[in-house]
Design a protein around this motif. Sequence first.
Motif, PDB file in Angstrom:
ATOM      1  N   ASP A 210      35.235  69.246  37.159  1.00 17.35           N
ATOM      2  CA  ASP A 210      33.618  69.482  36.559  1.00 17.35           C
ATOM      3  C   ASP A 210      32.133  69.481  37.446  1.00 17.35           C
ATOM      4  N   ILE A 211      31.051  70.353  37.161  1.00 23.55           N
ATOM      5  CA  ILE A 211      30.450  70.094  38.270  1.00 23.55           C
ATOM      6  C   ILE A 211      29.519  69.204  37.744  1.00 23.55           C
ATOM      7  N   ARG A 212      28.787  68.594  38.531  1.00 22.86           N
ATOM      8  CA  ARG A 212      27.919  67.409  38.327  1.00 22.86           C
ATOM      9  C   ARG A 212      26.370  68.043  37.714  1.00 22.86           C
ATOM     10  N   SER A 213      25.632  68.335  36.398  1.00 26.69           N
ATOM     11  CA  SER A 213      24.450  69.050  36.460  1.00 26.69           C
ATOM     12  C   SER A 213      24.421  70.065  37.064  1.00 26.69           C
ATOM     13  N   PHE A 214      25.488  70.670  36.685  1.00 28.05           N
ATOM     14  CA  PHE A 214      25.108  72.336  37.109  1.00 28.05           C
ATOM     15  C   PHE A 214      23.588  73.442  37.074  1.00 28.05           C
ATOM     16  N   PHE A 215      23.696  72.893  35.989  1.00 24.88           N
ATOM     17  CA  PHE A 215      22.598  73.808  34.939  1.00 24.88           C
ATOM     18  C   PHE A 215      20.933  73.192  35.905  1.00 24.88           C
ATOM     19  N   ASP A 216      21.042  71.533  36.222  1.00 27.49           N
ATOM     20  CA  ASP A 216      19.964  71.540  36.654  1.00 27.49           C
ATOM     21  C   ASP A 216      19.758  71.631  38.677  1.00 27.49           C
ATOM     22  N   SER A 217      21.001  72.266  39.275  1.00 27.65           N
ATOM     23  CA  SER A 217      21.238  71.876  40.559  1.00 27.65           C
ATOM     24  C   SER A 217      21.287  72.747  41.453  1.00 27.65           C
ATOM     25  N   VAL A 218      21.319  74.679  40.284  1.00 31.46           N
ATOM     26  CA  VAL A 218      21.280  75.669  41.323  1.00 31.46           C
ATOM     27  C   VAL A 218      20.137  75.520  42.095  1.00 31.46           C
ATOM     28  N   SER A 219      20.593  76.166  43.391  1.00 31.53           N
ATOM     29  CA  SER A 219      19.410  76.546  43.837  1.00 31.53           C
ATOM     30  C   SER A 219      18.717  77.682  43.761  1.00 31.53           C
ATOM     31  N   HIS A 220      17.786  77.801  43.670  1.00 31.06           N
ATOM     32  CA  HIS A 220      16.603  78.910  43.300  1.00 31.06           C
ATOM     33  C   HIS A 220      17.088  79.604  45.356  1.00 31.06           C
ATOM     34  N   VAL A 221      17.137  79.037  45.928  1.00 29.75           N
ATOM     35  CA  VAL A 221      17.026  79.935  47.315  1.00 29.75           C
ATOM     36  C   VAL A 221      18.589  80.907  47.366  1.00 29.75           C
ATOM     37  N   TRP A 222      19.660  79.965  47.321  1.00 26.06           N
ATOM     38  CA  TRP A 222      21.464  80.650  47.071  1.00 26.06           C
ATOM     39  C   TRP A 222      21.242  81.706  45.976  1.00 26.06           C
ATOM     40  N   LEU A 223      20.765  81.640  44.864  1.00 21.62           N
ATOM     41  CA  LEU A 223      20.400  82.229  43.631  1.00 21.62           C
ATOM     42  C   LEU A 223      20.305  83.488  44.335  1.00 21.62           C
ATOM     43  N   ARG A 224      18.721  83.543  44.752  1.00 16.97           N
ATOM     44  CA  ARG A 224      17.723  84.699  45.499  1.00 16.97           C
ATOM     45  C   ARG A 224      18.759  85.869  46.398  1.00 16.97           C
ATOM     46  N   ARG A 225      19.505  84.891  47.576  1.00 19.30           N
ATOM     47  CA  ARG A 225      20.063  85.311  48.259  1.00 19.30           C
ATOM     48  C   ARG A 225      21.559  86.290  47.161  1.00 19.30           C
ATOM     49  N   PHE A 226      21.872  85.966  46.226  1.00 19.71           N
ATOM     50  CA  PHE A 226      23.224  85.953  45.986  1.00 19.71           C
ATOM     51  C   PHE A 226      23.105  87.316  45.210  1.00 19.71           C
ATOM     52  N   LEU A 227      21.784  87.242  44.636  1.00 19.77           N
ATOM     53  CA  LEU A 227      21.388  88.660  43.463  1.00 19.77           C
ATOM     54  C   LEU A 227      21.170  89.791  44.314  1.00 19.77           C
ATOM     55  N   GLU A 228      20.798  89.649  45.880  1.00 15.18           N
ATOM     56  CA  GLU A 228      20.082  90.618  46.737  1.00 15.18           C
ATOM     57  C   GLU A 228      21.152  91.487  47.305  1.00 15.18           C
TER      58      GLU A 228
END
Length: 512
Positions: A210-228
């Motif tokens: 179980d990931i603690r508070s996943f939807f509140d913890s997603v890093s915007h910086v890492w997310l943008r890197r993944f999307l790019e």
Amino acid sequence: MMHGRAKSDPAIVARKPTNKAGQAAAESVEPRAGAKGNAGEPGTLWTQGQESAPPGLDRIRQAARKDRKRRFTALLHHVDIALLRASFRALKRDAAPGVDGVTWQDYEADLERKLADLHDRVHRGGPYHPQPSSRRYIAKADGGRRPLAVAALEDKIVQRAVLEVLNAIYEEDFLEFSYGFRPGRSQHDGLDTLVVGIGSKKVNWILDADIRSFFDSVSHVWLRRFLELRIGDKRILRLIAKWLKAGVLEDGVVTVSDTGTGQGSVISPLLANVYLHYVIDLWARRWSRRDAKGDMIMVRYADDLVFGFEHESEAERFQEAMRARLEAFALTLHPDKTRRIEFGRHAAANRERAGLGKPETFTFLGFTFICAKSRRGKFLIKRKSRRDRMQAKLAAVKATLRQRMHQPIPVLGAWLRHVVQGYFNYHAVPTNFAAIAAFRHHVACLWLRALRRRSNRDKTTWARMKQLADDFLPTPRISHPWPEQRSAVTHPRREPYAGNPPVRFCAGGVQQ
């Protein structure tokens, strides 16, 4: 970095067969061909007045499948008026409005003019400004409250249109053991895969993560890197950034954060899947091939993860490695809800010899998984509706009955029929008959109590209540097939990245 072709059962990573293994061994890990027809078509909007997916999205899907490293630099033009219209039609008519207060019915009036204006604002870039999401809460089975972000209606429309475009790309990338919020995949597909994996592989230990508070913890910086890695259209990336930075309105105050995706928004599940695809899925598959000596299975539904291992030592090593992996990407395992238990065909005998009692159980997608035996004495995985979830549902029925108890019996009966049938539609799986029968019985008891409270002179007897239940409430019966039957036919089994090593992420950056 991963090497070699992926050959695995659906959502199951097994050891490779020996070079001279017989045909049976090879078949156990051979990828199945895709189903014919449109079974795998992503982005189809199943709504009244549905419109088929645009040909442009099909070309995107084919290009994404052909070249796993391709970055798509021109995507926004696919968000045309036709796709916006289809996205609007796919929204729930009775959904709660956002901060704009606009309902589906309100927007439908003069729809074409509004869609043309929305399309113009989205494509011009500047005039389209997402509004903050309104904060709502829903009750959880454990007594807590789950925060949801309700977007404004126009933001929902644009998000859903962009979602259709991005699904054409990412459905070619996501792995087979990922089931959450994906076209053509349901919770029962994930449940069936888990049952089949435990039953067909040498699984002796389960890691329920179980990931603690996943939807509140997603890093915007890492997310943008993944999307790019796949999205090169800066206009699409700007739209996503705007949605992430729009904030949440609660008690008149707008809160903006550098982390988190609004759980409940249209685009949030896809962003969550992209994040976990690179953080967990690709890494876990690589770990299973390089570090696991025994059998290993994986099933993920959004942020709910279950792993199965043949050896306890590998389960322990994987848990520690996953803890470090998550921390490198701003996520943490919940210390109380992450459990490693002995579970499988030998668990009962092993624990009995050690004097430890019955095997422990774990929960996944609303069911408790139990080690049991069939009538013939063979190992059987029993799925039973979670007790706390059933109690929460009955409490909600009781509260509503208090408000509606003075309605005519036919009206109450029709409503309760809908409630019970909805419960059966999800929970009527093999080995769970006793639980669904108990739910129906408890609903009848609550109905009887409500009828008796309508008046001090009410003489409703249990015999009369049984007759009303037979007249209005559906009869409990198992409506879902056995996992082995459905798992064999529902999905094309293939590993999208077979033979194509993905980008490897580490805490220090990106490695090709």
